[in-house]
Structures are given as C-alpha cells and as structure tokens.
Design a protein around this motif. Structure first.
Motif, mmCIF file in Angstrom:
data_model
loop_
_atom_site.group_PDB
_atom_site.id
_atom_site.type_symbol
_atom_site.label_atom_id
_atom_site.label_comp_id
_atom_site.label_asym_id
_atom_site.label_seq_id
_atom_site.Cartn_x
_atom_site.Cartn_y
_atom_site.Cartn_z
ATOM 1 N N ASN A 75 38.694 -45.644 -27.632
ATOM 2 C CA ASN A 75 39.406 -46.766 -27.021
ATOM 3 C C ASN A 75 38.415 -47.639 -26.239
ATOM 4 O OD1 ASN A 75 39.157 -45.749 -24.248
ATOM 5 N ND2 ASN A 75 40.460 -44.117 -25.021
ATOM 6 N N PRO A 76 38.821 -48.839 -25.899
ATOM 7 C CA PRO A 76 37.884 -49.755 -25.228
ATOM 8 C C PRO A 76 37.300 -49.217 -23.922
ATOM 9 C CG PRO A 76 39.786 -50.956 -26.030
ATOM 10 C CD PRO A 76 40.093 -49.506 -26.236
ATOM 11 N N ALA A 77 38.041 -48.335 -23.248
ATOM 12 C CA ALA A 77 37.537 -47.800 -21.978
ATOM 13 C C ALA A 77 36.290 -46.948 -22.169
ATOM 14 C CB ALA A 77 38.625 -46.979 -21.299
ATOM 15 N N SER A 78 36.088 -46.436 -23.370
ATOM 16 C CA SER A 78 34.934 -45.568 -23.609
ATOM 17 C C SER A 78 33.713 -46.338 -24.095
ATOM 18 C CB SER A 78 35.305 -44.483 -24.617
ATOM 19 O OG SER A 78 35.720 -45.064 -25.827
ATOM 20 N N GLN A 119 43.252 -51.997 -21.021
ATOM 21 C CA GLN A 119 42.634 -51.046 -21.949
ATOM 22 C C GLN A 119 41.210 -50.689 -21.537
ATOM 23 O OE1 GLN A 119 43.025 -53.179 -25.594
ATOM 24 N NE2 GLN A 119 45.245 -53.205 -25.463
ATOM 25 N N LEU A 120 40.573 -51.562 -20.787
ATOM 26 C CA LEU A 120 39.205 -51.280 -20.341
ATOM 27 C C LEU A 120 39.180 -50.364 -19.119
ATOM 28 C CD1 LEU A 120 37.652 -54.826 -20.788
ATOM 29 C CD2 LEU A 120 36.954 -52.764 -21.980
ATOM 30 N N LYS A 121 40.346 -50.224 -18.464
ATOM 31 C CA LYS A 121 40.486 -49.326 -17.308
ATOM 32 C C LYS A 121 39.461 -49.630 -16.217
ATOM 33 C CE LYS A 121 42.646 -45.684 -19.994
ATOM 34 N NZ LYS A 121 42.530 -44.371 -20.596
ATOM 35 N N ASP A 122 39.249 -50.890 -15.964
ATOM 36 C CA ASP A 122 38.376 -51.263 -14.844
ATOM 37 C C ASP A 122 39.084 -50.942 -13.541
ATOM 38 O OD1 ASP A 122 36.320 -52.282 -16.416
ATOM 39 O OD2 ASP A 122 37.329 -54.213 -16.614
ATOM 40 N N VAL A 165 31.977 -41.598 -24.088
ATOM 41 C CA VAL A 165 31.424 -42.677 -23.267
ATOM 42 C C VAL A 165 30.298 -43.330 -24.048
ATOM 43 C CG1 VAL A 165 32.001 -41.686 -21.028
ATOM 44 C CG2 VAL A 165 29.860 -41.077 -22.125
ATOM 45 N N ASP A 166 30.022 -44.542 -23.661
ATOM 46 C CA ASP A 166 28.906 -45.275 -24.267
ATOM 47 C C ASP A 166 29.026 -45.389 -25.779
ATOM 48 O OD1 ASP A 166 27.979 -45.553 -21.770
ATOM 49 O OD2 ASP A 166 26.359 -44.089 -21.936
ATOM 50 N N VAL A 167 30.233 -45.504 -26.261
ATOM 51 C CA VAL A 167 30.397 -45.664 -27.705
ATOM 52 C C VAL A 167 30.315 -47.148 -28.065
ATOM 53 C CG1 VAL A 167 31.815 -43.586 -27.850
ATOM 54 C CG2 VAL A 167 32.912 -45.820 -27.620
ATOM 55 N N THR A 168 30.196 -47.385 -29.344
ATOM 56 C CA THR A 168 30.075 -48.775 -29.798
ATOM 57 C C THR A 168 31.431 -49.268 -30.296
ATOM 58 O OG1 THR A 168 29.535 -48.081 -32.033
ATOM 59 C CG2 THR A 168 27.698 -48.361 -30.504
ATOM 60 N N PRO A 169 31.629 -50.564 -30.353
ATOM 61 C CA PRO A 169 32.927 -51.077 -30.800
ATOM 62 C C PRO A 169 33.270 -50.663 -32.231
ATOM 63 C CG PRO A 169 31.703 -52.788 -29.669
ATOM 64 C CD PRO A 169 30.760 -51.637 -29.837
ATOM 65 N N GLY A 170 32.253 -50.342 -33.025
ATOM 66 C CA GLY A 170 32.520 -49.907 -34.397
ATOM 67 C C GLY A 170 33.334 -48.635 -34.477
ATOM 68 N N THR A 171 33.373 -47.861 -33.391
ATOM 69 C CA THR A 171 34.121 -46.604 -33.405
ATOM 70 C C THR A 171 35.539 -46.758 -32.859
ATOM 71 O OG1 THR A 171 33.380 -45.989 -31.182
ATOM 72 C CG2 THR A 171 31.983 -45.313 -33.010
ATOM 73 N N LEU A 172 35.910 -47.948 -32.491
ATOM 74 C CA LEU A 172 37.246 -48.144 -31.908
ATOM 75 C C LEU A 172 38.338 -47.799 -32.920
ATOM 76 C CD1 LEU A 172 36.837 -51.551 -30.015
ATOM 77 C CD2 LEU A 172 37.110 -49.288 -28.995
ATOM 78 N N ARG A 173 39.454 -47.367 -32.392
ATOM 79 C CA ARG A 173 40.601 -47.091 -33.250
ATOM 80 C C ARG A 173 41.021 -48.391 -33.932
ATOM 81 N NH1 ARG A 173 44.866 -44.500 -29.650
ATOM 82 N NH2 ARG A 173 45.767 -46.577 -29.685
ATOM 83 N N VAL A 174 41.639 -48.244 -35.109
ATOM 84 C CA VAL A 174 41.882 -49.417 -35.938
ATOM 85 C C VAL A 174 42.759 -50.455 -35.227
ATOM 86 C CG1 VAL A 174 43.840 -48.318 -37.105
ATOM 87 C CG2 VAL A 174 42.592 -50.177 -38.226
ATOM 88 N N ASP A 175 43.704 -50.014 -34.407
ATOM 89 C CA ASP A 175 44.560 -51.011 -33.746
ATOM 90 C C ASP A 175 43.778 -51.803 -32.691
ATOM 91 O OD1 ASP A 175 44.370 -48.643 -32.360
ATOM 92 O OD2 ASP A 175 46.314 -48.840 -31.376
#
Lengths: 132, 290
Positions: free
Chosen positions: B38-41, B73-76, A38-48
């Motif tokens: 993933n974007p949800a996190s 993907q954001l799981k709102d 939780v609360d991660v930054t977009p820089g850690t997103l999976r490559v896809d």
C-alpha cells in the motif's frame, strides 16, 4: 539404520527438534517480528492503488495536456510502457467484479483514463527527446 | 552403551538445523515477494512523488474529499504539515515549480493547522525561525501564479468518484484571501533576535477580525530579481505566517500579488548584542485588512 529402539528414539527426537526449530523460526518470522513492508517501490502497489495512481495522472493530464509529463509520472509504476500501464488500469477499473459491493469507477473517471490512453497512443517520446 | 552419555546436544543440533532450514526457506526457496503493498509502505522519495501526484490531481479536479482520502493512504502523521514542508522543499529545489504550487494549494485547502501554530505577536522574542525552512526560501525559484488564479481553477468538475462519491466544496481552514479591502501594513519593525541566524523578512497576514490568513501570495522584488512566497506553508509558525531570507547588501521591496501597499527599502540590517557582537536583525511586517 537404527541399532536398537534407543537409537530410533534419538533420531525421532532429533527430527522433532528440527520441526520445533522450524516452528520457532516461523513463529518469530510471522508473529513476533513479522515482515514490515517499508521502502517499497510504486511498482509493487496493489492493483487498486496502481489504478488510482493512474487516475490521478489522468486527472492531472486532463488539465495540463502534457503527455510527456504524464508518461514521466507513470514510469514509477514499473517497467511496462506508460500506455500498457494505463491500459491495465482501465481493464481493472472497467471490471465490476473487482469491486464487489464497493462503488466501482464512475464513467467520468473511466473517460478521463481513456483520454490519457488516447493521448499516450499518439505520443511519440522520440520526438520529445532533445538532440545530443 | 556407547551413546548413553551424549546428552541432549543432538536436540540442540536439531533445533539449529531446523532454524537454518526455516531461514533458507524464507530467504532462498520462497523469499518475500513484495506485491500488493500500500502507499504507506513506499520509500520516502516515492511517497513524496505520490503526494505530489495527489496534489496535482487535486489542482486539476478540485476534489478535496478525494484528495483527503488519497492522503489517508499515505498514513502521514500530520498531512497538512507534511504537504507544507514538501512544498517548501520542492520550491527550494526548483525542479518542479508546478508541483510546489500544487502541494502548497492542497496544504492550504486541507484544514486547520495545529493549535500551536500561531504567531503570538511581533514582539522581539516571539519567533525562532527554523534556519532549515528559512534557507529554502532563499532559493531563486519564482512562482508567478497568483492565488486568485489558482482558486479559480479549483472548480469541481466531477460529481462523483471511486473514493468519494460526493463532492464537498472546499472548506475554509482559516481565513483565506478575500475580495474585500486590500491589506495595509499595520506594523513594520526591525527585530533584533540573536536566535535567528540569518536576515529574514517575516510577514504576518491578518484579516479584519485579526485572524491569520493563509494562502496570500507575497512578491519580493530586488534589483534584477523577483521571488514570491505564500503564507501558511509553515504551519508550525502560524497560518498567516511567511518569511523570506534576505541576502546582505541587497535592497528589497515587498508587496502582495493581489495589490495593495508595497513596503520598500528592506535590507539586511545589523544588530549589536550586549557583548558587542553583531548579527543580522529581522524585519517583521504585519499586514491587516481594515
């Protein structure tokens, strides 16, 4: 080290207890209360996901023609320059091996991303920085 | 003989040492590395940014299927409401009005609002406006782009996508602004409701079938200023609902961006409760397409 077989048995059980403790810690950490991202930054997103974000920026850029805005939007993806981020996304999107049986990026999307790449190559952030 | 009475404490010591080793491994030697998330996190503010990006891309390409896939993907819990609320917040902040517009347009295009989101009538006790949401409307942000322009922009330009191979035309979630007859004012009344804490102009847009109409842009003018707002951005109050917070002492006129009958001389008007205390009433306006 051990004076007799009783001491050896004690040490053996001691190390078994340690092993049990490690196992309990791992069971707790992996199964009972696993890490939640939780609360991660977009820089850690999976490559896809990163590539899709870059595609979104490129789609918006295509309509807005605002390279500075595109660079600002890309900046959340990490410390690399916007151009490097776009190039990495294009490299991922171009390689069909990354997708297996899934539908790869269509040519139109790749073209949109290359359009953004070209714009960022020509974009000079210094020019857009207001004087102090 | 000397060790025989030490009991099982050494086993507990071993357990504790083991747990300490486990924690050290987990936190120091091999700490959690946040990759492949993933974007949800994402953190809430980054989610907002991601959502705004989805909306901006949607506004550019008109691909609602792709936008929906991305929103998933954001799981709102309720993507429609989340988008609408973020559009309101962004409007109030005033920093990125283009993002607010994109978010609003995507929210409007997205789908049916919750079933509870209807404005039953304009009876005095019908609505309790959310002060928080109403407060956002009172900002000085001006959105000048008309709905008709925006809809014209939402032309599909790409036949296929990674996330959605086929293009699906924009669905109509409720009645949307049409080229039909202009809206006229069906009702205008001052409602005295002590539950509403600030002077509001509340608007309800209905089509000829009395269905609520979302996405209608309303323009408020006053001496030296103008602001605009859209119906449908507060789904909890109805697809055709919108409101505007008035400043006491200022006289407003309200009209539809697309034209039609304007309503003048709207100002914060006081009401008196049974115990003699005074509070501001709410102007409720119902527009309808004849």
């Amino acid at each position: 080290m051990w004076h007799n077989s009783k001491d050896m048995s004690r040490w053996f059980r001691f190390f078994i207890a340690i092993g049990l403790g490690v196992a309990l810690g791992l069971i707790y950490g992996w199964l009972i209360n696993p890490v939640e991202f939780v609360d991660v930054t977009p820089g850690t997103l999976r490559v896809d996901y990163k590539s899709d974000y870059v595609l979104m920026v490129a789609e918006a850029y295509r309509a807005e023609q605002d390279a500075a805005m595109a660079a600002r939007r890309l900046s959340v993806l990490g410390n690399n320059t916007p151009l490097e981020i776009v190039r990495a996304a294009i490299l991922f999107a171009e390689d069909p091996q990354n997708f297996g049986d899934k539908l790869a990026y269509p040519d139109a999307d790749l073209e949109t991303m290359r359009l953004l790449e070209a714009a960022l190559e020509a974009w000079n952030p210094i020019v857009e920085t207001p004087p102090p | 003989m000397r060790n025989d009475n030490r009991g099982p404490w050494y086993l507990i010591t071993g357990l504790v040492v083991g747990i300490i080793i486990g924690v050290l491994v987990a936190w120091v030697v091999q700490p959690v590395n946040y990759t492949n998330t993933n974007p949800a996190s994402l953190r809430a503010d980054y989610k907002d940014q991601y959502r705004a990006m989805i909306a901006a891309a949607y506004l550019a390409n008109g691909d609602l299927v792709r936008a929906k896939d991305r929103l998933k993907q954001l799981k709102d819990e309720d993507p429609y409401r989340t988008l609408a609320e973020q559009a309101q917040r962004t409007l109030a902040e005033g920093t990125f009005p283009q993002d607010a517009r994109a978010l609003g347009m995507l929210a409007i295009a997205l789908g049916q609002p919750p079933a509870t989101a209807s404005l039953p009538s304009v009876a005095p006790q019908g609505i309790t406006a959310s002060p928080e949401i109403s407060a956002t409307i009172s900002s000085g942000v001006t959105v000048t782009t008309t709905i008709s322009t925006a809809v014209a922009t939402l032309t599909p330009t790409r036949p296929a996508s990674t996330l959605a191979p086929t293009f699906t035309p924009l669905p109509t979630r409720t009645a949307t602004p049409t080229q039909g007859a202009p809206f006229i004012v069906e009702e205008q009344e001052l409602v005295c409701d002590p539950n509403i804490k600030e002077p509001l102009i509340q608007v309800l847009m209905l089509d000829a079938a009395r269905q609520e109409v979302s996405g209608v842009e309303l323009v408020v003018n006053w001496d030296g200023g103008e602001n605009s707002f859209f119906t449908g951005l507060k789904p909890e109050l109805g697809a055709g609902y919108a409101d505007f917070s008035m400043t006491p002492g200022v006289v407003y006129s309200l009209r539809l961006r697309s034209g039609g009958q304007p309503v003048s001389n709207l100002s914060a008007t006081e009401c008196e409760s049974s115990d003699g205390s005074r509070y501001y009433g709410t102007w409720r306006l119902v527009f309808i397409q004849p």
